[in-house]
Design a protein around this motif. Structure first.
Motif, mmCIF file in Angstrom:
data_model
loop_
_atom_site.group_PDB
_atom_site.id
_atom_site.type_symbol
_atom_site.label_atom_id
_atom_site.label_comp_id
_atom_site.label_asym_id
_atom_site.label_seq_id
_atom_site.Cartn_x
_atom_site.Cartn_y
_atom_site.Cartn_z
ATOM 1 N N LEU A 16 0.863 -1.170 0.151
ATOM 2 C CA LEU A 16 0.120 -0.239 -0.037
ATOM 3 C C LEU A 16 0.748 1.288 -0.061
ATOM 4 O O LEU A 16 0.541 2.331 -0.587
ATOM 5 N N GLY A 17 2.032 1.140 0.645
ATOM 6 C CA GLY A 17 2.622 2.374 0.860
ATOM 7 C C GLY A 17 3.530 2.630 -0.334
ATOM 8 O O GLY A 17 3.672 3.838 -1.001
ATOM 9 N N GLU A 18 3.939 1.369 -0.997
ATOM 10 C CA GLU A 18 4.810 1.474 -2.190
ATOM 11 C C GLU A 18 4.053 1.989 -3.526
ATOM 12 O O GLU A 18 4.240 2.741 -4.291
ATOM 13 N N LYS A 19 2.668 1.494 -3.296
ATOM 14 C CA LYS A 19 1.766 1.904 -4.667
ATOM 15 C C LYS A 19 1.407 3.427 -4.454
ATOM 16 O O LYS A 19 1.180 4.331 -5.415
ATOM 17 N N SER A 20 1.231 3.962 -3.118
ATOM 18 C CA SER A 20 1.087 5.373 -2.854
ATOM 19 C C SER A 20 2.021 6.224 -3.400
ATOM 20 O O SER A 20 1.766 7.365 -4.037
ATOM 21 N N LEU A 21 3.396 5.788 -3.325
ATOM 22 C CA LEU A 21 4.625 6.448 -3.782
ATOM 23 C C LEU A 21 4.546 6.429 -5.200
ATOM 24 O O LEU A 21 4.487 7.586 -5.991
ATOM 25 N N GLU A 22 4.231 5.507 -5.836
ATOM 26 C CA GLU A 22 3.996 5.224 -7.147
ATOM 27 C C GLU A 22 3.206 6.223 -7.877
ATOM 28 O O GLU A 22 3.429 7.006 -8.784
ATOM 29 N N LEU A 23 1.936 6.189 -7.124
ATOM 30 C CA LEU A 23 0.819 7.113 -7.918
ATOM 31 C C LEU A 23 1.196 8.539 -7.613
ATOM 32 O O LEU A 23 0.716 9.214 -8.383
ATOM 33 N N LEU A 24 1.565 8.789 -6.326
ATOM 34 C CA LEU A 24 2.132 10.289 -6.111
ATOM 35 C C LEU A 24 2.973 10.674 -7.003
ATOM 36 O O LEU A 24 2.736 11.970 -7.662
ATOM 37 N N LEU A 25 4.095 10.221 -7.334
ATOM 38 C CA LEU A 25 4.972 10.725 -8.254
ATOM 39 C C LEU A 25 4.517 10.598 -9.613
ATOM 40 O O LEU A 25 4.952 11.524 -10.507
ATOM 41 N N ALA A 26 3.767 9.813 -10.059
ATOM 42 C CA ALA A 26 3.150 9.413 -11.582
ATOM 43 C C ALA A 26 2.214 10.874 -11.693
ATOM 44 O O ALA A 26 2.131 11.260 -12.810
ATOM 45 N N THR A 70 9.085 11.309 -12.834
ATOM 46 C CA THR A 70 8.545 12.551 -12.742
ATOM 47 C C THR A 70 7.976 13.046 -11.229
ATOM 48 O O THR A 70 8.351 11.955 -10.209
ATOM 49 N N GLY A 71 7.597 14.080 -10.817
ATOM 50 C CA GLY A 71 7.357 14.429 -9.558
ATOM 51 C C GLY A 71 8.603 14.582 -8.670
ATOM 52 O O GLY A 71 9.717 14.623 -9.499
ATOM 53 N N LYS A 72 8.717 15.130 -7.346
ATOM 54 C CA LYS A 72 9.868 15.174 -6.669
ATOM 55 C C LYS A 72 9.738 14.230 -5.530
ATOM 56 O O LYS A 72 8.811 14.015 -5.004
ATOM 57 N N LEU A 73 10.978 13.695 -5.124
ATOM 58 C CA LEU A 73 11.053 12.622 -4.077
ATOM 59 C C LEU A 73 12.521 12.988 -3.292
ATOM 60 O O LEU A 73 13.530 13.272 -3.735
ATOM 61 N N LYS A 74 12.224 13.195 -2.050
ATOM 62 C CA LYS A 74 13.166 13.072 -0.952
ATOM 63 C C LYS A 74 12.811 12.177 0.153
ATOM 64 O O LYS A 74 11.685 12.179 0.578
ATOM 65 N N CYS A 75 13.975 11.464 0.478
ATOM 66 C CA CYS A 75 13.838 10.587 1.445
ATOM 67 C C CYS A 75 14.693 10.832 2.703
ATOM 68 O O CYS A 75 15.491 11.639 2.776
ATOM 69 N N TYR A 76 13.898 10.544 4.013
ATOM 70 C CA TYR A 76 14.470 10.764 5.127
ATOM 71 C C TYR A 76 14.801 9.389 5.954
ATOM 72 O O TYR A 76 13.887 8.665 5.987
ATOM 73 N N LYS A 77 15.818 9.409 6.688
ATOM 74 C CA LYS A 77 15.939 8.474 7.974
ATOM 75 C C LYS A 77 14.960 8.425 9.066
ATOM 76 O O LYS A 77 14.821 9.680 9.175
ATOM 77 N N THR A 186 -9.521 11.470 0.212
ATOM 78 C CA THR A 186 -10.139 12.323 1.485
ATOM 79 C C THR A 186 -9.363 13.473 1.355
ATOM 80 O O THR A 186 -9.708 14.470 2.068
ATOM 81 N N ILE A 187 -8.247 13.915 0.594
ATOM 82 C CA ILE A 187 -7.810 15.249 0.526
ATOM 83 C C ILE A 187 -7.672 15.951 -0.768
ATOM 84 O O ILE A 187 -7.077 16.483 -1.122
ATOM 85 N N GLY A 188 -8.696 15.262 -1.715
ATOM 86 C CA GLY A 188 -8.883 15.619 -2.740
ATOM 87 C C GLY A 188 -7.997 15.370 -4.134
ATOM 88 O O GLY A 188 -8.001 16.168 -5.090
ATOM 89 N N GLU A 189 -7.240 14.585 -3.935
ATOM 90 C CA GLU A 189 -6.376 13.797 -4.972
ATOM 91 C C GLU A 189 -6.819 12.712 -5.604
ATOM 92 O O GLU A 189 -7.138 11.740 -5.059
ATOM 93 N N ASP A 190 -7.035 12.961 -6.850
ATOM 94 C CA ASP A 190 -7.654 11.704 -7.693
ATOM 95 C C ASP A 190 -6.484 11.309 -8.567
ATOM 96 O O ASP A 190 -5.946 11.562 -9.653
ATOM 97 N N LEU A 191 -5.764 10.116 -7.834
ATOM 98 C CA LEU A 191 -4.625 9.791 -8.423
ATOM 99 C C LEU A 191 -4.650 8.579 -9.671
ATOM 100 O O LEU A 191 -3.636 8.717 -10.290
ATOM 101 N N ALA A 192 -5.785 8.140 -9.770
ATOM 102 C CA ALA A 192 -5.925 7.129 -10.786
ATOM 103 C C ALA A 192 -7.327 6.827 -11.009
ATOM 104 O O ALA A 192 -8.107 6.894 -10.310
#
Length: 201
Positions: A16-26, A70-77, A186-192
């Motif tokens: 679920l987390g991985e798919k979230s990242l995929e769709l947000l960046l896409a 696409t999109g912007k990604l920054k990772c944190y420890k 729930t926050i108005g993002e229509d990702l797919a």
């Protein structure tokens, strides 16, 4: 573009987390990603995926794994308490914790910020910003339920990762995508595009 903080904790259903990242960046979103310490271990034990802990290497890892640039990604420890996102002065659109372990849920409920995920969640509650939580546990104890009530009363959205069968899913991937899209609805993002209920004909 207001960024979204995405947190993945050490609970089963990391897909679920991985798919979230995929769709947000896409969808060209700006994503700040935090994996809990336990998430690294669960990725390895459940899916045999070794994720780099180094932030820069992890960004490259996700880009290559998802094949999305696409999109912007920054990772944190998980223990980077000096990160900009740990401050209420850093503006975000929302924070999403998917999936959310009961340990993380309990610490957020009590205001106990042990790691960066919990600190960011605390910031979103105190600043009155969107905090989305996908609790992943079954069965739920009374303690779990009370923690959810406390977080809900503080302003968060509790969104259990529930599949739907009216969409006639053909694969597990269909169900995962439906859950993630509905989560961010729930926050108005229509990702797919997904099949939505239109009533009986």
């Amino acid at each position: 573009m207001s960024p979204i903080i995405l947190a993945i904790t050490g609970s089963s259903a990391l897909q679920l987390g991985e798919k979230s990242l995929e769709l947000l960046l896409a969808n060209q979103k700006e994503v700040y990603l935090i994996l809990s310490k336990g998430a690294y271990e669960v990725f390895l034990s459940e899916r045999n995926i070794k994720i780099p802990i180094d932030s820069v290497k992890q960004e490259t890892f996700w880009r290559n794994r998802l094949n999305i640039y696409t999109g912007k990604l920054k990772c944190y420890k998980w223990n980077d308490h000096s990160a900009a996102i740990a401050s209420g002065s850093f503006k975000t659109k929302a924070m999403a914790i998917i999936p959310c372990s009961m340990g993380t849920l309990g610490r957020i409920s009590s205001g106990y910020s042990l790691d960066l995920i919990e600190r960011c969640a605390d910031v979103h509650l105190k600043e009155g910003r969107e905090l989305l939580i996908a609790p992943r546990e079954s069965p739920l104890s009374l303690i779990h339920l009370r923690n959810m009530i406390a977080i809900k009363e503080s302003g968060a959205k509790i969104i259990p990762p529930m599949p739907a069968w009216y969409t006639n899913p053909e694969t597990l991937e269909d169900m995962i995508e439906f859950i993630v899209v509905r989560f961010f609805d729930t926050i108005g993002e229509d990702l797919a595009p997904i099949k939505r209920w239109k009533g009986r004909k």
